[in-house]
Design an enzyme around this catalytic site. Sequence first.
Site, PDB file in Angstrom:
ATOM      1  N   THR A  48     -58.170 -10.665  14.134  1.00  0.00           N
ATOM      2  CA  THR A  48     -57.608 -12.010  13.973  1.00  0.00           C
ATOM      3  C   THR A  48     -57.747 -12.836  15.252  1.00  0.00           C
ATOM      4  OG1 THR A  48     -55.997 -11.069  12.449  1.00  0.00           O
ATOM      5  CG2 THR A  48     -55.508 -13.246  13.301  1.00  0.00           C
ATOM      6  N   VAL A  49     -57.242 -12.311  16.366  1.00  0.00           N
ATOM      7  CA  VAL A  49     -57.249 -13.102  17.608  1.00  0.00           C
ATOM      8  C   VAL A  49     -58.657 -13.153  18.219  1.00  0.00           C
ATOM      9  CG1 VAL A  49     -56.212 -13.377  19.890  1.00  0.00           C
ATOM     10  CG2 VAL A  49     -54.827 -12.508  18.000  1.00  0.00           C
TER      11      VAL A  49
ATOM     12  N   ARG B  25     -64.310  -1.964  15.995  1.00  0.00           N
ATOM     13  CA  ARG B  25     -64.306  -0.586  15.486  1.00  0.00           C
ATOM     14  C   ARG B  25     -65.309  -0.406  14.355  1.00  0.00           C
ATOM     15  NH1 ARG B  25     -58.153   0.954  14.710  1.00  0.00           N
ATOM     16  NH2 ARG B  25     -58.322  -1.156  13.974  1.00  0.00           N
TER      17      ARG B  25
ATOM     18  N   VAL C 262     -47.256 -13.747  25.090  1.00  0.00           N
ATOM     19  CA  VAL C 262     -45.899 -14.186  24.753  1.00  0.00           C
ATOM     20  C   VAL C 262     -45.946 -15.522  24.020  1.00  0.00           C
ATOM     21  CG1 VAL C 262     -43.595 -14.739  25.633  1.00  0.00           C
ATOM     22  CG2 VAL C 262     -45.018 -13.072  26.843  1.00  0.00           C
TER      23      VAL C 262
ATOM     24  N   ILE D 190     -47.910 -21.117  22.626  1.00  0.00           N
ATOM     25  CA  ILE D 190     -47.036 -21.884  23.540  1.00  0.00           C
ATOM     26  C   ILE D 190     -47.335 -21.439  24.977  1.00  0.00           C
ATOM     27  CG2 ILE D 190     -44.659 -22.473  24.160  1.00  0.00           C
ATOM     28  CD1 ILE D 190     -43.776 -21.418  21.412  1.00  0.00           C
TER      29      ILE D 190
ATOM     30  N   LYS E   8     -42.061  -8.897  24.915  1.00  0.00           N
ATOM     31  CA  LYS E   8     -42.254 -10.273  25.389  1.00  0.00           C
ATOM     32  C   LYS E   8     -41.120 -10.686  26.334  1.00  0.00           C
ATOM     33  CE  LYS E   8     -44.762 -11.457  21.173  1.00  0.00           C
ATOM     34  NZ  LYS E   8     -44.585 -11.831  19.765  1.00  0.00           N
TER      35      LYS E   8
ATOM     36  N   GLY F  53     -50.987 -15.876  14.909  1.00  0.00           N
ATOM     37  CA  GLY F  53     -52.087 -16.433  14.115  1.00  0.00           C
ATOM     38  C   GLY F  53     -53.354 -16.558  14.952  1.00  0.00           C
TER      39      GLY F  53
HETATM   40  N1  HSE Z   1     -46.449  -9.777  15.675  1.00  0.00           N
HETATM   41  C1  HSE Z   1     -46.315 -10.850  16.586  1.00  0.00           C
HETATM   42  C2  HSE Z   1     -45.364 -11.879  15.990  1.00  0.00           C
HETATM   43  C3  HSE Z   1     -47.650 -11.465  16.858  1.00  0.00           C
HETATM   44  O1  HSE Z   1     -45.103 -11.823  14.783  1.00  0.00           O
HETATM   45  O2  HSE Z   1     -44.859 -12.713  16.718  1.00  0.00           O
HETATM   46  C4  HSE Z   1     -47.665 -12.392  18.031  1.00  0.00           C
HETATM   47  O3  HSE Z   1     -47.336 -11.739  19.208  1.00  0.00           O
END
Ligand code: HSE
Length: 436
Positions: A13-14, A45, A132, A136, A205, A302
């Site tokens: 995703t990222v 992978r 974190v 943001i 975080k 996301g």
């Molecule tokens: N699993 C984390 C969340 C993803 O839902 O905030 C972002 O760090």
Amino acid sequence: MNPVKVGVIGLGTVGGGTVNVLKRNANEIARRAGREIHVVKASARDLSRERICTTEGIELVSDPFEIVTDPEISIVVELIGGDSIARDLVIKAIENGKHVVTANKALIALHGNEIFPLASQKGVMVAFEAAVAGGIPIIKVLREGLSGNQVEWLAGIINGTGNFILTEMRDKGRGFADVLAEAQALGYAEADPTFDIEGIDAAHKLTILASIAFGIPLQFEKVYTEGITGITSEDMIYAEELGYRIKHLGIARKNHSGIQLRVHPTLIPERRLIANVDGAKNAVLVYGDAVGPTLYYGAGAGAEPTASAVVADIVDVVRTLTSDPGNRVPHLAFQPDALQETPICAMDDVETAYYLRLTAADKPGVLADITRILADRGISIEALIQKEPLSDKPDLPVIMLTHRVQERKMSQAIEAIEALDTVSGSVHRIRMETLG
Ligand code: HSE
């Protein structure tokens, strides 16, 4: 100048979002960074998997160690998560003189105390804005924007999955498991979603935020951590009746005896802006002695929101490639030799207000017994509601809000209330903060 060559570890995703943003905004990014940024190699992978990004012009490999050892690559972007292989990769990259950008909160929270000195020794940067609160830029805020302040406290909704679940339960009455499955499908949840719902992700975080806010070493093991699995829709309804919302918060607060580090569901007044942060959005409220309260809001998870932070870190690294390592912003905001071993408060010593929910027999004197237990321990009640029985059962739900009291005293009071014959089951406690 020659383009800067980047290797990306992980094209999920990222990783996919990062490749897309770097490609789509290449022009603007190069104008900002002063150099073009090229992803030349990426590892995944399963190389045959369908991806959200195009991989044209990128050499794909299945072994991530091929990236951290590639002499052509200047910046390694680690996006696989977890804290074991990721740690080995990042250490290897640093040893090979590569700068690292990571979105990996577990890695930083658990191994940052080892990684940052090594990076400083090698003169490379390890940037972690995406670790974190997703998109943001809260790391930059704390490390740079607020560096004139003494941070007094911060409180954040820092897990998008948890906030999404609480919001859907409250607004649509949806079931916990159903909403969690949707968060997984949307790519918000961790590989192990218990990290989201048990508060571990938020604790990772908070560990990072507290370190750069207060200039202390990373101390994940000292964070009091409670998840959202005990929150019921009744709690949300009762909280709203009393003018509050339930949010899962990470709180770090400095006081005379040390620093509180805690992650738990929290009642907050519904008039606060942060109480109205819904869905997968995150928000961090920071109180600095000079600036007062400041609030940072945005997408906490996301593909592209997180990529936004990853790419900003890549740009930062490129901008400082030629600068003297000694003049860079320190990894943990404070100069490494200025980090302090400030004590972390035990949860029993934390003072806060409480929401209590319990089930009591509908008999004369029952409430008097409960309030006496509280009064004997100096606990003052702010509000009390006795509800109608939920079914044809004789017992009544009782909801109380208390004034501030030490956690230790509240635990003793709860034990005594649970021992009453007229109280059935356990007393459900949710901590309360005004965040004023
Ligand atoms: N699993 C984390 C969340 C993803 O839902 O905030 C972002 O760090």
